[in-house]
Motif scaffolding. Structure first.
Motif, PDB file in Angstrom:
ATOM      1  N   LYS A   1      -1.908  30.245  -2.898  1.00 40.02           N
ATOM      2  CA  LYS A   1      -1.673  29.006  -1.566  1.00 40.02           C
ATOM      3  C   LYS A   1      -2.894  27.937  -1.629  1.00 40.02           C
ATOM      4  O   LYS A   1      -1.879  27.049  -1.405  1.00 40.02           O
ATOM      5  N   ARG A   2      -3.857  28.674  -2.122  1.00 41.60           N
ATOM      6  CA  ARG A   2      -5.169  27.502  -2.268  1.00 41.60           C
ATOM      7  C   ARG A   2      -4.615  26.623  -3.439  1.00 41.60           C
ATOM      8  O   ARG A   2      -5.318  25.260  -2.721  1.00 41.60           O
ATOM      9  N   VAL A   3      -4.792  27.257  -4.179  1.00 38.28           N
ATOM     10  CA  VAL A   3      -4.736  26.318  -5.571  1.00 38.28           C
ATOM     11  C   VAL A   3      -3.340  25.434  -5.416  1.00 38.28           C
ATOM     12  O   VAL A   3      -3.097  24.328  -6.193  1.00 38.28           O
ATOM     13  N   CYS A   4      -2.365  25.824  -4.951  1.00 32.81           N
ATOM     14  CA  CYS A   4      -1.186  25.402  -4.160  1.00 32.81           C
ATOM     15  C   CYS A   4      -1.472  24.142  -3.340  1.00 32.81           C
ATOM     16  O   CYS A   4      -0.633  23.112  -3.930  1.00 32.81           O
ATOM     17  N   ALA A   5      -2.451  24.540  -2.367  1.00 31.82           N
ATOM     18  CA  ALA A   5      -2.402  23.875  -1.561  1.00 31.82           C
ATOM     19  C   ALA A   5      -3.422  21.741  -2.320  1.00 31.82           C
ATOM     20  O   ALA A   5      -3.228  20.825  -1.445  1.00 31.82           O
ATOM     21  N   GLN A   6      -3.990  22.093  -3.123  1.00 32.38           N
ATOM     22  CA  GLN A   6      -5.143  21.647  -3.583  1.00 32.38           C
ATOM     23  C   GLN A   6      -4.347  20.829  -4.863  1.00 32.38           C
ATOM     24  O   GLN A   6      -4.627  19.845  -4.769  1.00 32.38           O
ATOM     25  N   LEU A   7      -3.174  21.009  -5.079  1.00 32.16           N
ATOM     26  CA  LEU A   7      -2.707  20.402  -6.406  1.00 32.16           C
ATOM     27  C   LEU A   7      -1.882  19.577  -5.868  1.00 32.16           C
ATOM     28  O   LEU A   7      -1.275  18.976  -6.476  1.00 32.16           O
ATOM     29  N   VAL A   8      -1.418  19.878  -4.473  1.00 35.99           N
ATOM     30  CA  VAL A   8      -0.441  19.081  -3.373  1.00 35.99           C
ATOM     31  C   VAL A   8      -1.613  17.656  -2.790  1.00 35.99           C
ATOM     32  O   VAL A   8      -1.227  16.652  -3.058  1.00 35.99           O
ATOM     33  N   VAL A   9      -3.016  18.230  -2.360  1.00 37.94           N
ATOM     34  CA  VAL A   9      -3.664  17.601  -1.205  1.00 37.94           C
ATOM     35  C   VAL A   9      -4.483  16.408  -2.474  1.00 37.94           C
ATOM     36  O   VAL A   9      -4.322  15.306  -3.045  1.00 37.94           O
ATOM     37  N   GLY A  10      -4.471  16.397  -3.484  1.00 34.42           N
ATOM     38  CA  GLY A  10      -5.344  16.403  -5.062  1.00 34.42           C
ATOM     39  C   GLY A  10      -4.205  14.802  -5.197  1.00 34.42           C
ATOM     40  O   GLY A  10      -4.892  13.668  -5.400  1.00 34.42           O
ATOM     41  N   PRO A  11      -3.382  14.944  -5.578  1.00 35.11           N
ATOM     42  CA  PRO A  11      -2.126  14.219  -6.504  1.00 35.11           C
ATOM     43  C   PRO A  11      -2.496  12.722  -4.714  1.00 35.11           C
ATOM     44  O   PRO A  11      -2.356  11.496  -5.493  1.00 35.11           O
ATOM     45  N   TYR A  12      -2.380  13.271  -3.003  1.00 42.52           N
ATOM     46  CA  TYR A  12      -2.322  11.837  -2.712  1.00 42.52           C
ATOM     47  C   TYR A  12      -3.572  11.643  -2.643  1.00 42.52           C
ATOM     48  O   TYR A  12      -3.544  10.301  -2.168  1.00 42.52           O
ATOM     49  N   ALA A  13      -4.657  12.464  -2.313  1.00 45.42           N
ATOM     50  CA  ALA A  13      -5.995  11.693  -2.787  1.00 45.42           C
ATOM     51  C   ALA A  13      -6.134  10.797  -3.759  1.00 45.42           C
ATOM     52  O   ALA A  13      -6.283   9.651  -3.966  1.00 45.42           O
ATOM     53  N   PHE A  14      -5.520  11.224  -5.211  1.00 43.83           N
ATOM     54  CA  PHE A  14      -5.873   9.988  -6.242  1.00 43.83           C
ATOM     55  C   PHE A  14      -5.017   8.290  -5.470  1.00 43.83           C
ATOM     56  O   PHE A  14      -5.539   7.916  -6.118  1.00 43.83           O
ATOM     57  N   ALA A  15      -4.157   8.770  -5.277  1.00 44.56           N
ATOM     58  CA  ALA A  15      -3.193   7.544  -5.126  1.00 44.56           C
ATOM     59  C   ALA A  15      -3.483   6.970  -4.008  1.00 44.56           C
ATOM     60  O   ALA A  15      -3.663   5.562  -4.284  1.00 44.56           O
ATOM     61  N   ILE A  16      -3.893   7.610  -3.135  1.00 47.62           N
ATOM     62  CA  ILE A  16      -4.620   6.811  -2.351  1.00 47.62           C
ATOM     63  C   ILE A  16      -6.162   5.872  -2.945  1.00 47.62           C
ATOM     64  O   ILE A  16      -6.263   4.610  -2.740  1.00 47.62           O
ATOM     65  N   ILE A  17      -6.647   6.237  -3.785  1.00 47.77           N
ATOM     66  CA  ILE A  17      -8.074   5.928  -4.192  1.00 47.77           C
ATOM     67  C   ILE A  17      -7.466   4.506  -4.841  1.00 47.77           C
ATOM     68  O   ILE A  17      -7.366   3.640  -4.810  1.00 47.77           O
ATOM     69  N   ASN A  18      -6.832   5.040  -5.661  1.00 48.66           N
ATOM     70  CA  ASN A  18      -5.992   3.890  -6.508  1.00 48.66           C
ATOM     71  C   ASN A  18      -5.462   2.508  -6.230  1.00 48.66           C
ATOM     72  O   ASN A  18      -5.766   1.767  -6.343  1.00 48.66           O
ATOM     73  N   ILE A  19      -3.995   2.922  -5.001  1.00 54.38           N
ATOM     74  CA  ILE A  19      -3.734   2.436  -4.259  1.00 54.38           C
ATOM     75  C   ILE A  19      -4.400   1.136  -3.075  1.00 54.38           C
ATOM     76  O   ILE A  19      -4.800   0.207  -3.273  1.00 54.38           O
TER      77      ILE A  19
ATOM     78  N   TRP B   1       0.649  -0.806  -0.031  1.00 59.13           N
ATOM     79  CA  TRP B   1      -0.041  -0.428   0.193  1.00 59.13           C
ATOM     80  C   TRP B   1       1.678   0.971   0.004  1.00 59.13           C
ATOM     81  O   TRP B   1       0.807   2.193  -1.174  1.00 59.13           O
ATOM     82  N   PHE B   2       1.899   1.573   1.074  1.00 58.71           N
ATOM     83  CA  PHE B   2       2.938   2.690   1.159  1.00 58.71           C
ATOM     84  C   PHE B   2       3.438   2.573  -0.505  1.00 58.71           C
ATOM     85  O   PHE B   2       3.811   4.041  -0.905  1.00 58.71           O
ATOM     86  N   ALA B   3       4.455   1.569  -0.748  1.00 55.58           N
ATOM     87  CA  ALA B   3       4.931   1.760  -2.128  1.00 55.58           C
ATOM     88  C   ALA B   3       4.035   1.836  -3.008  1.00 55.58           C
ATOM     89  O   ALA B   3       4.688   3.251  -4.344  1.00 55.58           O
ATOM     90  N   GLY B   4       2.587   1.871  -3.029  1.00 57.46           N
ATOM     91  CA  GLY B   4       1.983   2.342  -4.869  1.00 57.46           C
ATOM     92  C   GLY B   4       1.237   3.650  -4.473  1.00 57.46           C
ATOM     93  O   GLY B   4       1.245   4.262  -5.687  1.00 57.46           O
ATOM     94  N   LEU B   5       0.935   3.848  -3.123  1.00 59.36           N
ATOM     95  CA  LEU B   5       0.934   5.206  -2.737  1.00 59.36           C
ATOM     96  C   LEU B   5       1.899   6.589  -3.365  1.00 59.36           C
ATOM     97  O   LEU B   5       1.613   7.271  -3.621  1.00 59.36           O
ATOM     98  N   PHE B   6       3.503   5.795  -2.729  1.00 60.90           N
ATOM     99  CA  PHE B   6       4.029   7.389  -2.592  1.00 60.90           C
ATOM    100  C   PHE B   6       4.554   7.329  -4.447  1.00 60.90           C
ATOM    101  O   PHE B   6       4.523   8.257  -4.787  1.00 60.90           O
ATOM    102  N   VAL B   7       4.621   6.153  -5.205  1.00 62.54           N
ATOM    103  CA  VAL B   7       4.766   5.889  -6.622  1.00 62.54           C
ATOM    104  C   VAL B   7       3.462   7.035  -7.308  1.00 62.54           C
ATOM    105  O   VAL B   7       3.452   7.210  -7.914  1.00 62.54           O
ATOM    106  N   GLY B   8       1.909   6.676  -6.592  1.00 66.87           N
ATOM    107  CA  GLY B   8       1.368   7.152  -7.753  1.00 66.87           C
ATOM    108  C   GLY B   8       0.578   9.153  -7.267  1.00 66.87           C
ATOM    109  O   GLY B   8       0.546   9.774  -8.045  1.00 66.87           O
ATOM    110  N   THR B   9       1.024   8.931  -6.504  1.00 66.40           N
ATOM    111  CA  THR B   9       2.079  10.694  -5.722  1.00 66.40           C
ATOM    112  C   THR B   9       2.377  11.040  -6.340  1.00 66.40           C
ATOM    113  O   THR B   9       2.415  12.245  -6.888  1.00 66.40           O
ATOM    114  N   GLU B  10       3.679  10.603  -6.389  1.00 66.00           N
ATOM    115  CA  GLU B  10       4.700  11.645  -7.144  1.00 66.00           C
ATOM    116  C   GLU B  10       4.450  11.708  -8.912  1.00 66.00           C
ATOM    117  O   GLU B  10       4.131  12.859  -9.664  1.00 66.00           O
ATOM    118  N   CYS B  11       3.899  11.046  -9.740  1.00 73.62           N
ATOM    119  CA  CYS B  11       2.587  10.862 -11.366  1.00 73.62           C
ATOM    120  C   CYS B  11       2.174  11.985 -11.401  1.00 73.62           C
ATOM    121  O   CYS B  11       2.322  13.074 -11.936  1.00 73.62           O
TER     122      CYS B  11
END
Length: 314
Positions: free
Chosen positions: A138-156, A102-112
């Motif tokens: 700052k709000r847009v930047c935060a969203q563009l960082v939170v988004g990758p983690y969220a998509f990667a979590i759903i995927n993995i 789970w963790f290995a897939g999470l961080f690879v997906g987040t990086e993409c």
């Protein structure tokens, strides 16, 4: 199926990378060096970005998160792999395998997705420079960082749940050095066709979607650069993207080869070598790429060194 031993598997055994002592010694020293450089380089990058006010921009905000993801990605694989090199029985519990996967897939997906967000940032900086600070708030930047983690979590979470819900009742030996979902399919006592299709579709969708964002961004960047009249202006515009392009090319080329190939070309031994590259080597390369090819990062580093050794007033 009647009469077949269906005792549930409680642990998995890794075959590892090699069984030759000399190769183990060389491999251990190389991987330890790579891991230490990875942690030192990425931690140094994060520290430098957060300590230098001149680097408090959206681009370096994303870069600091990329370095954090690289540290976590490497740490989810490398320490256990180093421990297992000289261990005769390379065993990991069923739950431990699921957690590592789970963790290995999470961080690879987040990086993409982070690299896609960074491409959008470069597109905005070059093509909409007058509106850059307004768009990349700052709000847009935060969203563009939170988004990758969220998509990667759903995927993995999807892959891990489907994979570890399969019945494992026969061999528990994984032809790999960490718990990746792909090699687990061959150990299942049930048909894993659905899992393979879901892995291909979701991994392909992530790769294609994030890669499409990058391609569209760079087409827009290229069109803008071609309109610049001076050679110096074009060179400066290209220089702001060169590091990102190098990081994208290395990671996406590797992931597309390993996850989005036709099954007929699939080889677990080749898979192990490529996996070693993207889980251990790439996290080391990113801070080197961004530090060696970035004048602002090198300038910030020099300022910190000079401030340490030649403080004001002395």
């Amino acid at each position: 199926m009647e009469g077949k031993n269906e005792t549930p598997v409680s642990e998995f055994l890794f075959l590892g990378l090699t069984n030759h002592l000399y190769q183990k010694i060389v491999l251990f020293n190389m991987l330890l060096f790579v891991y230490l450089v990875t942690m030192g380089g990425n931690l140094g990058m994060v520290t430098l970005i957060w300590a230098d006010p001149r680097l408090h921009t959206p681009m370096y905000f994303f870069l600091s998160h990329l370095s954090f993801v690289d540290m976590c990605s490497s740490s989810s694989i490398a320490p256990r792999m180093l421990y297992d090199i000289f261990t005769e029985k390379k065993a990991i519990s069923f739950v431990g395998c699921a957690i590592q996967s789970w963790f290995a897939g999470l961080f690879v997906g987040t990086e993409c997705f982070l690299l896609a967000a960074m491409a959008y940032d470069r597109d905005t900086a070059i093509c909409k420079s007058l509106l850059y600070t307004l768009i990349m708030s700052k709000r847009v930047c935060a969203q563009l960082v939170v988004g990758p983690y969220a998509f990667a979590i759903i995927n993995i979470t999807t892959h891990t749940t489907l994979a570890f819900c399969l019945p494992f009742c026969g061999s528990n030996t994984i032809n790999h050095f960490f718990c990746d979902v792909s090699p687990l399919f061959s150990l299942a006592c049930a048909d894993s066709w659905v899992n393979k299709v879901v892995l291909f579709v979701l991994s392909g969708a992530i790769g294609v979607f994030s890669c499409l964002i990058i391609i569209v961004s760079y087409v827009s960047i290229l069109m803008t650069i071609l309109k610049i009249q001076t050679a110096d202006g074009k060179r400066k515009a290209f220089s702001t993207c060169s590091s990102h392009l190098a990081a994208v090319s290395i990671l996406y080329g590797t992931l597309f080869f390993i996850y989005v190939r036709p099954s007929a070309s699939f080889s677990l031994n080749i898979n192990k070598m490529i996996s070693l590259f993207y889980t251990v080597v790439i996290p080391m390369l990113n801070p080197l790429i961004y530090s060696l090819r970035n004048k602002e990062v090198k300038g910030a580093f020099r300022r910190k060194v000079q401030k340490k050794h030649f403080p004001a007033g002395r």
